[in-house]
Motif scaffolding. Sequence first.
Motif, PDB file in Angstrom:
ATOM      1  N   SER A   1      76.667  75.614  20.450  1.00 46.58           N
ATOM      2  CA  SER A   1      77.221  76.861  20.978  1.00 46.58           C
ATOM      3  C   SER A   1      78.685  76.675  21.378  1.00 46.58           C
ATOM      4  CB  SER A   1      76.417  77.336  22.184  1.00 46.58           C
ATOM      5  OG  SER A   1      75.107  77.662  21.801  1.00 46.58           O
ATOM      6  N   ALA A   2      78.999  75.558  22.015  1.00 46.10           N
ATOM      7  CA  ALA A   2      80.375  75.272  22.434  1.00 46.10           C
ATOM      8  C   ALA A   2      81.296  75.103  21.233  1.00 46.10           C
ATOM      9  CB  ALA A   2      80.413  74.017  23.306  1.00 46.10           C
TER      10      ALA A   2
ATOM     11  N   GLY B   1      85.486  77.814  17.688  1.00 48.69           N
ATOM     12  CA  GLY B   1      85.959  78.104  16.335  1.00 48.69           C
ATOM     13  C   GLY B   1      85.862  76.944  15.376  1.00 48.69           C
ATOM     14  N   LEU B   2      85.149  75.882  15.766  1.00 45.49           N
ATOM     15  CA  LEU B   2      84.969  74.727  14.899  1.00 45.49           C
ATOM     16  C   LEU B   2      83.812  74.973  13.935  1.00 45.49           C
ATOM     17  CD1 LEU B   2      86.341  73.593  17.598  1.00 45.49           C
ATOM     18  CD2 LEU B   2      85.438  71.418  16.862  1.00 45.49           C
TER      19      LEU B   2
ATOM     20  N   LEU C   1      69.860  79.047  16.551  1.00 47.44           N
ATOM     21  CA  LEU C   1      71.126  78.379  16.246  1.00 47.44           C
ATOM     22  C   LEU C   1      71.569  78.633  14.814  1.00 47.44           C
ATOM     23  CD1 LEU C   1      70.876  74.876  17.927  1.00 47.44           C
ATOM     24  CD2 LEU C   1      72.206  76.840  18.651  1.00 47.44           C
ATOM     25  N   GLY C   2      70.708  79.208  14.013  1.00 45.65           N
ATOM     26  CA  GLY C   2      71.025  79.433  12.607  1.00 45.65           C
ATOM     27  C   GLY C   2      72.356  80.112  12.372  1.00 45.65           C
ATOM     28  N   ALA C   3      72.700  81.077  13.191  1.00 43.43           N
ATOM     29  CA  ALA C   3      73.961  81.808  13.010  1.00 43.43           C
ATOM     30  C   ALA C   3      75.158  81.021  13.529  1.00 43.43           C
ATOM     31  CB  ALA C   3      73.883  83.152  13.722  1.00 43.43           C
ATOM     32  N   LEU C   4      74.915  80.027  14.366  1.00 38.47           N
ATOM     33  CA  LEU C   4      76.017  79.281  14.971  1.00 38.47           C
ATOM     34  C   LEU C   4      76.377  78.007  14.216  1.00 38.47           C
ATOM     35  CD1 LEU C   4      75.043  79.486  18.758  1.00 38.47           C
ATOM     36  CD2 LEU C   4      76.428  81.075  17.410  1.00 38.47           C
ATOM     37  N   ARG C   5      75.386  77.362  13.653  1.00 35.42           N
ATOM     38  CA  ARG C   5      75.653  76.099  12.964  1.00 35.42           C
ATOM     39  C   ARG C   5      75.829  76.359  11.474  1.00 35.42           C
ATOM     40  NH1 ARG C   5      70.985  75.993  10.546  1.00 35.42           N
ATOM     41  NH2 ARG C   5      69.094  76.318  11.717  1.00 35.42           N
ATOM     42  N   HIS C   6      76.571  75.498  10.850  1.00 40.25           N
ATOM     43  CA  HIS C   6      76.788  75.634   9.416  1.00 40.25           C
ATOM     44  C   HIS C   6      75.693  74.944   8.617  1.00 40.25           C
ATOM     45  CE1 HIS C   6      80.613  77.003  10.925  1.00 40.25           C
ATOM     46  NE2 HIS C   6      80.798  77.557   9.760  1.00 40.25           N
ATOM     47  N   CYS C   7      75.181  73.845   9.149  1.00 38.68           N
ATOM     48  CA  CYS C   7      74.047  73.189   8.508  1.00 38.68           C
ATOM     49  C   CYS C   7      73.442  72.179   9.461  1.00 38.68           C
ATOM     50  CB  CYS C   7      74.438  72.540   7.182  1.00 38.68           C
ATOM     51  SG  CYS C   7      75.455  71.086   7.308  1.00 38.68           S
ATOM     52  N   ILE C   8      72.286  71.703   9.104  1.00 30.96           N
ATOM     53  CA  ILE C   8      71.619  70.648   9.865  1.00 30.96           C
ATOM     54  C   ILE C   8      71.664  69.403   8.997  1.00 30.96           C
ATOM     55  CG2 ILE C   8      69.447  69.852  10.857  1.00 30.96           C
ATOM     56  CD1 ILE C   8      68.687  72.793  11.243  1.00 30.96           C
ATOM     57  N   ALA C   9      72.075  68.307   9.585  1.00 30.42           N
ATOM     58  CA  ALA C   9      72.144  67.052   8.843  1.00 30.42           C
ATOM     59  C   ALA C   9      71.101  66.086   9.392  1.00 30.42           C
ATOM     60  CB  ALA C   9      73.536  66.445   8.996  1.00 30.42           C
ATOM     61  N   SER C  10      70.556  65.258   8.533  1.00 30.89           N
ATOM     62  CA  SER C  10      69.550  64.290   8.967  1.00 30.89           C
ATOM     63  C   SER C  10      70.162  63.196   9.841  1.00 30.89           C
ATOM     64  CB  SER C  10      68.847  63.673   7.758  1.00 30.89           C
ATOM     65  OG  SER C  10      69.808  63.041   6.920  1.00 30.89           O
ATOM     66  N   ASN C  11      71.451  62.962   9.670  1.00 33.99           N
ATOM     67  CA  ASN C  11      72.185  62.011  10.511  1.00 33.99           C
ATOM     68  C   ASN C  11      73.675  62.314  10.382  1.00 33.99           C
ATOM     69  OD1 ASN C  11      73.344  60.428   8.255  1.00 33.99           O
ATOM     70  ND2 ASN C  11      71.214  59.821   7.927  1.00 33.99           N
TER      71      ASN C  11
ATOM     72  N   LEU D   1      94.452  66.534  19.136  1.00 30.42           N
ATOM     73  CA  LEU D   1      94.597  66.084  17.752  1.00 30.42           C
ATOM     74  C   LEU D   1      95.710  66.821  17.011  1.00 30.42           C
ATOM     75  CD1 LEU D   1      90.833  65.833  16.754  1.00 30.42           C
ATOM     76  CD2 LEU D   1      92.430  63.925  17.026  1.00 30.42           C
ATOM     77  N   GLY D   2      96.105  67.979  17.535  1.00 28.57           N
ATOM     78  CA  GLY D   2      97.142  68.772  16.878  1.00 28.57           C
ATOM     79  C   GLY D   2      96.629  69.543  15.682  1.00 28.57           C
ATOM     80  N   HIS D   3      95.342  69.906  15.709  1.00 26.28           N
ATOM     81  CA  HIS D   3      94.734  70.635  14.599  1.00 26.28           C
ATOM     82  C   HIS D   3      94.225  71.994  15.046  1.00 26.28           C
ATOM     83  CE1 HIS D   3      94.883  67.315  11.804  1.00 26.28           C
ATOM     84  NE2 HIS D   3      94.322  66.528  12.692  1.00 26.28           N
ATOM     85  N   ASP D   4      94.239  72.949  14.135  1.00 28.25           N
ATOM     86  CA  ASP D   4      93.640  74.247  14.374  1.00 28.25           C
ATOM     87  C   ASP D   4      92.120  74.054  14.432  1.00 28.25           C
ATOM     88  OD1 ASP D   4      92.364  76.877  13.047  1.00 28.25           O
ATOM     89  OD2 ASP D   4      94.241  77.371  14.089  1.00 28.25           O
ATOM     90  N   PRO D   5      91.449  74.650  15.417  1.00 37.90           N
ATOM     91  CA  PRO D   5      89.996  74.483  15.520  1.00 37.90           C
ATOM     92  C   PRO D   5      89.234  74.828  14.239  1.00 37.90           C
ATOM     93  CG  PRO D   5      90.826  75.532  17.493  1.00 37.90           C
ATOM     94  CD  PRO D   5      91.979  75.460  16.510  1.00 37.90           C
ATOM     95  N   SER D   6      89.709  75.803  13.477  1.00 39.82           N
ATOM     96  CA  SER D   6      89.000  76.197  12.254  1.00 39.82           C
ATOM     97  C   SER D   6      89.038  75.111  11.181  1.00 39.82           C
ATOM     98  CB  SER D   6      89.570  77.500  11.696  1.00 39.82           C
ATOM     99  OG  SER D   6      90.917  77.317  11.287  1.00 39.82           O
TER     100      SER D   6
END
Length: 115
Positions: free
Chosen positions: A68-69, A74-75, A90-100, A50-55
Amino acid sequence: MIATSTQRETACLHPERAGLSALFRDLKGGDQVATNKPAPDIYLRATIRLGHDPSNCFAFDDSPIGISAGHAAGLIAMKTPDIVAPEAELGALRHCIASNIIAGAQAVGLMVVPE
């Protein structure tokens, strides 16, 4: 871009059958990287394509291995629904949980629902 651990040929069938192929620029499958999830390879390959920085990219994933991947790459990791409830670790790895996935896209500002 879709980045999946599923083999590319099989994975391409899902968005095609759902009529969503036009929404995705490309699809990277697990058979296109040396090491599959939970290694970050598939996500890193997608961001390079895509040509984008992972962050500056988001990983929407329904599995702990995928989260985890995405995190290792760095996404910004977004947990979406699955049959199994989200794991506490997973709390420390994910930014949030979405219902969909739509709610997830809205939560990170990728999509705005008109009022």
